[in-house]
Design a protein around this motif. Structure first.
Motif, PDB file in Angstrom:
ATOM      1  N   MET A 179       0.838  -1.185   0.000  1.00 28.26           N
ATOM      2  CA  MET A 179       0.000   0.000   0.000  1.00 28.26           C
ATOM      3  C   MET A 179       0.880   1.244   0.000  1.00 28.26           C
ATOM      4  N   GLN A 180       0.575   2.175  -0.870  1.00 27.05           N
ATOM      5  CA  GLN A 180       1.389   3.374  -1.015  1.00 27.05           C
ATOM      6  C   GLN A 180       1.011   4.430   0.016  1.00 27.05           C
ATOM      7  N   LYS A 181       2.026   5.108   0.530  1.00 26.17           N
ATOM      8  CA  LYS A 181       1.805   6.146   1.535  1.00 26.17           C
ATOM      9  C   LYS A 181       1.289   7.413   0.877  1.00 26.17           C
ATOM     10  N   THR A 182       0.467   8.161   1.611  1.00 23.71           N
ATOM     11  CA  THR A 182      -0.016   9.440   1.110  1.00 23.71           C
ATOM     12  C   THR A 182       1.088  10.483   1.246  1.00 23.71           C
ATOM     13  N   LYS A 183       0.917  11.585   0.558  1.00 26.59           N
ATOM     14  CA  LYS A 183       1.901  12.678   0.645  1.00 26.59           C
ATOM     15  C   LYS A 183       2.000  13.181   2.079  1.00 26.59           C
ATOM     16  N   LYS A 184       0.851  13.260   2.766  1.00 29.77           N
ATOM     17  CA  LYS A 184       0.870  13.722   4.163  1.00 29.77           C
ATOM     18  C   LYS A 184       1.701  12.792   5.029  1.00 29.77           C
ATOM     19  N   THR A 212       2.063  21.079  -3.644  1.00 30.04           N
ATOM     20  CA  THR A 212       1.621  19.830  -3.015  1.00 30.04           C
ATOM     21  C   THR A 212       2.050  19.799  -1.548  1.00 30.04           C
ATOM     22  N   VAL A 213       3.282  20.228  -1.289  1.00 23.91           N
ATOM     23  CA  VAL A 213       3.796  20.276   0.084  1.00 23.91           C
ATOM     24  C   VAL A 213       2.970  21.262   0.911  1.00 23.91           C
ATOM     25  N   ALA A 214       2.692  22.443   0.344  1.00 23.26           N
ATOM     26  CA  ALA A 214       1.932  23.462   1.067  1.00 23.26           C
ATOM     27  C   ALA A 214       0.537  22.960   1.432  1.00 23.26           C
ATOM     28  N   VAL A 215      -0.106  22.243   0.529  1.00 23.58           N
ATOM     29  CA  VAL A 215      -1.440  21.698   0.798  1.00 23.58           C
ATOM     30  C   VAL A 215      -1.369  20.672   1.937  1.00 23.58           C
TER      31      VAL A 215
END
Length: 65
Positions: free
Chosen positions: A1-6, A35-38
């Protein structure tokens, strides 16, 4: 399972107790600053990170509960 950006941002902040800027996180993870800022905005809203202004920069720290 892939990790989310968060989840990836959280792991990075946990490893860097000195804090990181949006640009530093973006460069390390090779993802866009937007993407990082979100992700950081969502984490801040959930009170999982702390943000400290240092001059023009804003350092983001893990401050999880």
């Amino acid at each position: 399972m892939q990790k989310t950006k968060k989840e990836i941002v959280i792991e990075l902040l946990k490893k860097n107790s000195d804090g990181l800027t949006v640009a530093e996180i973006s460069n390390i993870l090779k993802i866009s600053r937007n993407t990082v800022a979100v992700a950081l905005a969502e984490l801040k809203g959930a009170e999982l990170i702390r943000v400290r202004s240092v001059g023009m920069a804003k350092l983001n720290y893990w401050g999880g509960k």
